[in-house]
Write a protein that holds these residues in place. Structure first.
Motif, mmCIF file in Angstrom:
data_model
loop_
_atom_site.group_PDB
_atom_site.id
_atom_site.type_symbol
_atom_site.label_atom_id
_atom_site.label_comp_id
_atom_site.label_asym_id
_atom_site.label_seq_id
_atom_site.Cartn_x
_atom_site.Cartn_y
_atom_site.Cartn_z
ATOM 1 N N ALA A 41 0.827 -1.207 0.000
ATOM 2 C CA ALA A 41 0.000 0.000 0.000
ATOM 3 C C ALA A 41 0.860 1.254 0.000
ATOM 4 O O ALA A 41 0.612 2.200 -0.773
ATOM 5 C CB ALA A 41 -0.930 -0.009 1.213
ATOM 6 N N PHE A 42 1.898 1.288 0.830
ATOM 7 C CA PHE A 42 2.775 2.462 0.876
ATOM 8 C C PHE A 42 3.582 2.606 -0.413
ATOM 9 O O PHE A 42 3.848 3.725 -0.875
ATOM 10 C CB PHE A 42 3.708 2.381 2.076
ATOM 11 N N GLU A 43 3.995 1.492 -1.006
ATOM 12 C CA GLU A 43 4.722 1.567 -2.275
ATOM 13 C C GLU A 43 3.828 2.118 -3.387
ATOM 14 O O GLU A 43 4.273 2.914 -4.223
ATOM 15 C CB GLU A 43 5.256 0.179 -2.648
ATOM 16 N N GLN A 48 2.148 6.842 -6.781
ATOM 17 C CA GLN A 48 1.082 7.781 -7.123
ATOM 18 C C GLN A 48 1.463 9.211 -6.759
ATOM 19 O O GLN A 48 1.262 10.146 -7.535
ATOM 20 C CB GLN A 48 -0.208 7.391 -6.391
ATOM 21 N N TRP A 49 2.028 9.377 -5.572
ATOM 22 C CA TRP A 49 2.381 10.717 -5.121
ATOM 23 C C TRP A 49 3.554 11.280 -5.918
ATOM 24 O O TRP A 49 3.612 12.481 -6.188
ATOM 25 C CB TRP A 49 2.703 10.689 -3.621
ATOM 26 N N GLY A 50 4.492 10.429 -6.313
ATOM 27 C CA GLY A 50 5.593 10.890 -7.154
ATOM 28 C C GLY A 50 5.092 11.419 -8.487
ATOM 29 O O GLY A 50 5.569 12.442 -8.992
ATOM 30 N N VAL A 64 10.156 7.020 -2.853
ATOM 31 C CA VAL A 64 10.393 5.628 -2.473
ATOM 32 C C VAL A 64 9.967 5.448 -1.025
ATOM 33 O O VAL A 64 10.345 6.236 -0.148
ATOM 34 C CB VAL A 64 11.874 5.244 -2.642
ATOM 35 N N ALA A 65 9.171 4.403 -0.764
ATOM 36 C CA ALA A 65 8.732 4.092 0.600
ATOM 37 C C ALA A 65 9.743 3.174 1.266
ATOM 38 O O ALA A 65 10.187 2.189 0.680
ATOM 39 C CB ALA A 65 7.355 3.439 0.574
ATOM 40 N N GLU A 66 10.123 3.511 2.499
ATOM 41 C CA GLU A 66 11.098 2.718 3.232
ATOM 42 C C GLU A 66 10.705 2.619 4.703
ATOM 43 O O GLU A 66 9.902 3.402 5.205
ATOM 44 C CB GLU A 66 12.501 3.342 3.135
ATOM 45 N N ASN A 67 11.276 1.649 5.385
ATOM 46 C CA ASN A 67 11.257 1.568 6.846
ATOM 47 C C ASN A 67 9.855 1.695 7.441
ATOM 48 O O ASN A 67 9.542 2.659 8.145
ATOM 49 C CB ASN A 67 12.170 2.654 7.434
ATOM 50 N N ILE A 68 9.012 0.716 7.165
ATOM 51 C CA ILE A 68 7.663 0.687 7.734
ATOM 52 C C ILE A 68 7.716 0.018 9.112
ATOM 53 O O ILE A 68 8.271 -1.070 9.259
ATOM 54 C CB ILE A 68 6.697 -0.062 6.806
ATOM 55 N N THR A 184 8.620 5.851 6.197
ATOM 56 C CA THR A 184 9.492 6.925 5.728
ATOM 57 C C THR A 184 9.466 6.956 4.213
ATOM 58 O O THR A 184 9.614 5.914 3.560
ATOM 59 C CB THR A 184 10.937 6.712 6.214
ATOM 60 N N LEU A 185 9.272 8.142 3.646
ATOM 61 C CA LEU A 185 9.251 8.317 2.199
ATOM 62 C C LEU A 185 10.436 9.179 1.787
ATOM 63 O O LEU A 185 10.636 10.270 2.339
ATOM 64 C CB LEU A 185 7.942 8.977 1.740
#
Length: 302
Positions: A41-43, A48-50, A64-68, A184-185
């Motif tokens: 979901a975060f990826e 989408q946000w990029g 890039v989504a990291e560290n969930i 973290t994005l």
């Protein structure tokens, strides 16, 4: 608070070891199944946000989504810089609110590009003006639509902008002990990179995850264990019957020596798994390779 330190540095080895702290008072962790769904979901939201940010500021952007992870709101709030842009997001029917945090430098950079301004001027350290506040609010409404699309049924209702703050200490999105899912994005525009973060209340997300991706029942554990064991490869050996030999004979072996194994020529070989006999087989040729043809099964074999 009771803690356990893992991987301590060993004296005299010259190597620095990382120290991890475990809190026995709050052993809550994300289940693997839930963690993977949230990562996807975060990826999706990051992509989408990029795309949204690229079209809005007219500059190539990657997110890039990291560290969930899952932490309390107090821990998350303490990790934020004092001066930063904090967007409080409300979800209908939920007391706890979400948080999207951006460095103020990044927000002013985006606003300047949105209005066609020059980026050569130094970035101000101040609150948003009414116009800037309106631009950020409209931009965040579009970003929250992407968030709602990316999380789908995981969000009970579409999130909306509740407030935009300039100081993280004034953000009271949830009670201090409320568990939050934090990601973290990493936002990159040209040669500039910023770390941003997003925090969502964990309880409503986990409730939805329990429905859309239910955990396995403990009663089903034996069947799952058998399935995993059945799919695990093991080494099968076809060997002569063992014979006791003195260590001296082994140590003095030389090329050309003959070691009597006392295995009758008419007896099939033993098929063993981890040293346990499961069957007997005779040597045959299968194409260009040697093979074993099973001729009997051990009665004690599972």
């Amino acid at each position: 608070m009771p803690v356990l330190s893992l991987n301590p540095a060993l004296p005299g080895n010259g190597l620095a070891r990382a120290v991890e702290v475990y809190d026995f008072g709050r052993p809550t962790t994300l289940a693997r199944e839930h963690s993977r769904v949230l990562e996807l979901a975060f990826e999706t939201y990051a992509r989408q946000w990029g795309t949204l940010l690229t079209s809005t500021i007219r500059a190539a952007t990657t997110v890039v989504a990291e560290n969930i992870s899952m932490v309390t709101y107090d821990e998350y709030a303490a990790s934020l810089p004092t001066t930063t842009a904090v967007v409080i997001c409300a979800i209908k029917g939920q007391d706890a609110k979400g948080v999207i945090q951006y460095p103020t430098e990044a927000v002013f950079h985006w606003i300047t590009r949105m209005v066609g301004g020059s980026l050569s001027a130094p970035v101000p350290n101040r609150k948003f003006t009414h116009i800037e506040h309106s631009l950020v609010e409209q931009f965040m409404q579009d970003a929250l639509e992407d968030l709602d699309y990316s999380f789908g049924s995981l969000l009970s209702a579409p999130p909306t902008v509740h407030d935009i703050l300039f100081n993280s200490q004034f953000a009271q999105a949830a009670a201090t002990d409320t568990l939050m899912i934090v990601a973290t994005l990493i936002v990159t525009v040209g040669d500039t990179t910023w770390d941003t973060s997003i925090a969502l209340p964990a309880d409503p997300l986990l409730d939805q995850l329990g429905t859309s991706n239910p955990m396995s029942s403990p009663a089903d554990a034996p069947r799952q264990l058998r399935c995993h064991l059945a799919g695990t490869p093991v080494d099968v050996e076809m060997a002569l019957a063992p014979v006791p030999v003195l260590p001296g004979a082994i140590l003095n072996l030389a090329v050309g020596d003959v070691l009597p194994l006392r295995h009758p020529t008419g007896r099939p070989f033993d098929l063993t798994v981890a040293g346990r006999p499961v069957a007997r087989a005779v040597g045959v040729t299968h194409g260009t390779r040697q093979a074993g043809q099973v001729v009997s099964i051990e009665e004690s074999a599972p």
